[in-house]
Design a protein around this motif. Structure first.
Motif, PDB file in Angstrom:
ATOM      1  N   PRO A  66       0.813  -1.216   0.000  1.00 26.69           N
ATOM      2  CA  PRO A  66       0.000   0.000   0.000  1.00 26.69           C
ATOM      3  C   PRO A  66       0.848   1.268   0.000  1.00 26.69           C
ATOM      4  O   PRO A  66       0.322   2.367  -0.124  1.00 26.69           O
ATOM      5  CB  PRO A  66      -0.805  -0.116   1.291  1.00 26.69           C
ATOM      6  N   TRP A  67       2.152   1.123   0.133  1.00 26.37           N
ATOM      7  CA  TRP A  67       3.053   2.277   0.083  1.00 26.37           C
ATOM      8  C   TRP A  67       3.584   2.516  -1.327  1.00 26.37           C
ATOM      9  O   TRP A  67       3.489   3.619  -1.835  1.00 26.37           O
ATOM     10  CB  TRP A  67       4.224   2.068   1.051  1.00 26.37           C
ATOM     11  N   SER A  68       4.127   1.485  -1.938  1.00 27.07           N
ATOM     12  CA  SER A  68       4.773   1.648  -3.239  1.00 27.07           C
ATOM     13  C   SER A  68       3.950   1.119  -4.403  1.00 27.07           C
ATOM     14  O   SER A  68       4.181   1.490  -5.554  1.00 27.07           O
ATOM     15  CB  SER A  68       6.125   0.922  -3.237  1.00 27.07           C
ATOM     16  N   GLY A  69       2.994   0.243  -4.104  1.00 26.70           N
ATOM     17  CA  GLY A  69       2.235  -0.403  -5.167  1.00 26.70           C
ATOM     18  C   GLY A  69       2.937  -1.601  -5.768  1.00 26.70           C
ATOM     19  O   GLY A  69       2.389  -2.282  -6.641  1.00 26.70           O
ATOM     20  N   ASN A  70       4.151  -1.894  -5.309  1.00 29.57           N
ATOM     21  CA  ASN A  70       4.901  -3.043  -5.812  1.00 29.57           C
ATOM     22  C   ASN A  70       4.371  -4.346  -5.223  1.00 29.57           C
ATOM     23  O   ASN A  70       3.781  -4.355  -4.137  1.00 29.57           O
ATOM     24  CB  ASN A  70       6.387  -2.903  -5.465  1.00 29.57           C
ATOM     25  N   LYS A  71       4.600  -5.430  -5.941  1.00 31.24           N
ATOM     26  CA  LYS A  71       4.265  -6.758  -5.433  1.00 31.24           C
ATOM     27  C   LYS A  71       5.418  -7.244  -4.555  1.00 31.24           C
ATOM     28  O   LYS A  71       6.564  -7.340  -5.007  1.00 31.24           O
ATOM     29  CB  LYS A  71       4.042  -7.732  -6.592  1.00 31.24           C
ATOM     30  N   LEU A  72       5.123  -7.550  -3.308  1.00 33.67           N
ATOM     31  CA  LEU A  72       6.146  -7.949  -2.349  1.00 33.67           C
ATOM     32  C   LEU A  72       5.869  -9.339  -1.798  1.00 33.67           C
ATOM     33  O   LEU A  72       4.713  -9.741  -1.663  1.00 33.67           O
ATOM     34  CB  LEU A  72       6.206  -6.964  -1.182  1.00 33.67           C
ATOM     35  N   SER A  73       6.925 -10.040  -1.459  1.00 31.49           N
ATOM     36  CA  SER A  73       6.763 -11.281  -0.703  1.00 31.49           C
ATOM     37  C   SER A  73       6.303 -10.944   0.715  1.00 31.49           C
ATOM     38  O   SER A  73       6.440  -9.795   1.168  1.00 31.49           O
ATOM     39  CB  SER A  73       8.085 -12.040  -0.649  1.00 31.49           C
ATOM     40  N   LEU A  74       5.784 -11.937   1.420  1.00 34.96           N
ATOM     41  CA  LEU A  74       5.371 -11.721   2.809  1.00 34.96           C
ATOM     42  C   LEU A  74       6.552 -11.257   3.645  1.00 34.96           C
ATOM     43  O   LEU A  74       6.418 -10.387   4.516  1.00 34.96           O
ATOM     44  CB  LEU A  74       4.769 -13.011   3.383  1.00 34.96           C
ATOM     45  N   HIS A  75       7.705 -11.825   3.382  1.00 34.18           N
ATOM     46  CA  HIS A  75       8.919 -11.433   4.098  1.00 34.18           C
ATOM     47  C   HIS A  75       9.227  -9.954   3.882  1.00 34.18           C
ATOM     48  O   HIS A  75       9.423  -9.189   4.823  1.00 34.18           O
ATOM     49  CB  HIS A  75      10.077 -12.311   3.625  1.00 34.18           C
ATOM     50  N   ALA A  76       9.261  -9.521   2.607  1.00 29.62           N
ATOM     51  CA  ALA A  76       9.549  -8.117   2.298  1.00 29.62           C
ATOM     52  C   ALA A  76       8.459  -7.201   2.832  1.00 29.62           C
ATOM     53  O   ALA A  76       8.727  -6.081   3.276  1.00 29.62           O
ATOM     54  CB  ALA A  76       9.702  -7.940   0.790  1.00 29.62           C
ATOM     55  N   TYR A  77       7.216  -7.667   2.798  1.00 28.03           N
ATOM     56  CA  TYR A  77       6.086  -6.866   3.270  1.00 28.03           C
ATOM     57  C   TYR A  77       6.205  -6.591   4.770  1.00 28.03           C
ATOM     58  O   TYR A  77       5.956  -5.460   5.233  1.00 28.03           O
ATOM     59  CB  TYR A  77       4.793  -7.611   2.966  1.00 28.03           C
ATOM     60  N   SER A  78       6.596  -7.612   5.529  1.00 24.42           N
ATOM     61  CA  SER A  78       6.740  -7.414   6.976  1.00 24.42           C
ATOM     62  C   SER A  78       7.898  -6.460   7.273  1.00 24.42           C
ATOM     63  O   SER A  78       7.801  -5.624   8.182  1.00 24.42           O
ATOM     64  CB  SER A  78       6.937  -8.760   7.685  1.00 24.42           C
ATOM     65  N   HIS A  79       8.982  -6.563   6.502  1.00 31.74           N
ATOM     66  CA  HIS A  79      10.076  -5.591   6.633  1.00 31.74           C
ATOM     67  C   HIS A  79       9.565  -4.179   6.349  1.00 31.74           C
ATOM     68  O   HIS A  79       9.912  -3.221   7.051  1.00 31.74           O
ATOM     69  CB  HIS A  79      11.189  -5.915   5.629  1.00 31.74           C
ATOM     70  N   ALA A  80       8.746  -4.062   5.304  1.00 37.63           N
ATOM     71  CA  ALA A  80       8.264  -2.743   4.886  1.00 37.63           C
ATOM     72  C   ALA A  80       7.503  -2.042   6.005  1.00 37.63           C
ATOM     73  O   ALA A  80       7.584  -0.815   6.142  1.00 37.63           O
ATOM     74  CB  ALA A  80       7.382  -2.877   3.649  1.00 37.63           C
ATOM     75  N   CYS A  81       6.777  -2.796   6.795  1.00 41.32           N
ATOM     76  CA  CYS A  81       6.022  -2.184   7.900  1.00 41.32           C
ATOM     77  C   CYS A  81       6.950  -1.450   8.855  1.00 41.32           C
ATOM     78  O   CYS A  81       6.684  -0.304   9.250  1.00 41.32           O
ATOM     79  CB  CYS A  81       5.235  -3.257   8.656  1.00 41.32           C
ATOM     80  N   PHE A  82       8.060  -2.087   9.217  1.00 40.86           N
ATOM     81  CA  PHE A  82       9.006  -1.455  10.138  1.00 40.86           C
ATOM     82  C   PHE A  82       9.745  -0.297   9.466  1.00 40.86           C
ATOM     83  O   PHE A  82       9.997   0.734  10.101  1.00 40.86           O
ATOM     84  CB  PHE A  82      10.008  -2.498  10.657  1.00 40.86           C
ATOM     85  N   VAL A  83      10.065  -0.455   8.180  1.00 44.89           N
ATOM     86  CA  VAL A  83      10.799   0.598   7.475  1.00 44.89           C
ATOM     87  C   VAL A  83       9.946   1.844   7.303  1.00 44.89           C
ATOM     88  O   VAL A  83      10.387   2.969   7.597  1.00 44.89           O
ATOM     89  CB  VAL A  83      11.293   0.083   6.116  1.00 44.89           C
ATOM     90  N   TRP A  84       8.704   1.690   6.842  1.00 43.86           N
ATOM     91  CA  TRP A  84       7.863   2.864   6.605  1.00 43.86           C
ATOM     92  C   TRP A  84       7.469   3.550   7.910  1.00 43.86           C
ATOM     93  O   TRP A  84       7.345   4.782   7.960  1.00 43.86           O
ATOM     94  CB  TRP A  84       6.619   2.470   5.803  1.00 43.86           C
TER      95      TRP A  84
END
Length: 363
Positions: A278-296
């Motif tokens: 929901p931030w970049s619109g990119n397709k992410l793996s679950l692993h990358a998605y969970s990282h994204a939560c902490f990064v954003w």
């Protein structure tokens, strides 16, 4: 007497990351410090294991014997530099199963000789910061606050997804100059307005690799923690964008190290599942998605701290960037996280806590 084990508790580390990155006004504490020390110890053990395997398989005059001898007798400074080097971490720990033990032994042997400025050695140091010819430095990469700016070494993008494992041509002198100036200005900006983030970047990043591309962005790889690839489009980058990218990839580096102790996602179908960010619109793996939560979440806190800095200095609007970091949490970003049993319970709980804060502050 057995040495005391170094604790690395996943909930404690995630809670400390949450606390610090909320506003970047308090430093990381003992949980993260302990994890960093534990990671370094683990990496040192794996480098030592390479020597052990090499010794068991050594020919009398082979690479393995030379590696063991050099590791046994090299200086503390050389050992610490090896432990700081992303390519060493990749070969000795993260991707050790991709290499034959003799390949790793040769890499370490050559690295130690180059770092020791052996008079018969020619090549690049493993960090990509110096090229030596028969022990004499012919090129030294710029450093900013201890971070190597690598635009030249031929292996600087190995394992980054930039292409096959091959030599990469150097960037243009324009990119080299621009990257050095912008990274220096970005760290000065963080020093002045967000010291905790500045100290964090210094602690986590060992090398930044500027790369000419069509669009702005940054990336890092779990196998090479401490290396950040910074994409330079033709339009150039702003100081604010570079500061954000440095913090972004520093946080990924911290999370990568944490994953040396705690797997976030169980092996299985969840690894290949794709989720739209929901931030970049990119397709992410679950692993990358969970990282994204902490990064954003961390970037929202960063832009909160930088709100009020002159936009002509940043080159971007802080509140616009802050909203870009916040919006995903307000769009039910975590419904995938909550339903994924393959994801660690501690990570799910940590992500929910991040969203709860954002909703309270901005919802």
């Amino acid at each position: 007497m057995k040495s005391k084990s170094i604790a690395c508790d996943l909930p404690d580390v995630l809670s400390e990351i949450h606390r610090t990155t909320a506003r970047w006004n308090i430093p990381f504490g003992p949980a993260c410090d302990s994890m960093e020390l534990a990671y370094r110890k683990k990496l040192a053990i794996h480098v030592g294991n390479v020597a052990g395997v090499a010794l068991l398989n050594a020919d009398e005059d082979g690479e393995e014997c030379a590696c063991v001898d050099l590791l046994t007798n090299c200086t503390e400074d050389v050992i610490q530099t090896l432990l700081d080097t992303p390519a060493v971490a990749a070969r000795c720990y993260w991707e050790r199963n991709r290499y034959h033990h003799s390949e790793i032994a040769k890499f370490l042997k050559d690295a130690i000789l180059l770092l020791s400025q052996d008079k018969n050695s020619t090549g690049w140091t493993p960090l990509g910061d110096v090229f030596l010819k028969k022990g004499i430095a012919e090129y030294i990469a710029p450093r900013i606050e201890g971070i190597v700016i690598d635009t030249v070494s031929p292996s600087r993008l190995e394992g980054s997804g930039a292409g096959p494992w091959r030599d990469f041509p150097p960037e243009t002198s324009d990119i080299q100059i621009e990257a050095k100036q912008l990274i220096s200005s970005a760290i000065e900006l963080l020093d002045k307005h967000c010291a905790t983030a500045s100290e964090f970047v210094r602690r986590e990043l060992r090398v930044v690799v500027p790369r000419s591309t069509d669009s702005a962005g940054s990336s890092s790889t779990i196998s090479y923690p401490g290396r950040a690839v910074l994409d330079f489009p033709k339009r150039g980058l702003t100081v604010g964008e570079v500061a954000e990218a440095l913090v972004h990839e520093s946080l990924h580096t911290l999370l990568y190290k944490l994953e040396a102790f705690h797997h976030w996602v169980d092996d299985g179908p969840a690894w290949s599942q794709k989720i739209t960010s929901p931030w970049s619109g990119n397709k992410l793996s679950l692993h990358a998605y969970s990282h994204a939560c902490f990064v954003w979440y961390a970037l929202a806190g960063l832009w909160f701290q930088l709100d009020g800095v002159d936009e002509t200095v940043l080159g971007v609007q802080p509140r616009f960037r802050m909203w870009g970091s916040v919006k995903g949490f307000l769009n039910d970003a975590l419904h995938h996280i909550e339903q994924e049993e393959a994801l660690s319970i501690a990570v799910r709980q940590g992500c929910r806590a991040l969203q709860s804060d954002i909703v309270d502050w901005y919802g």
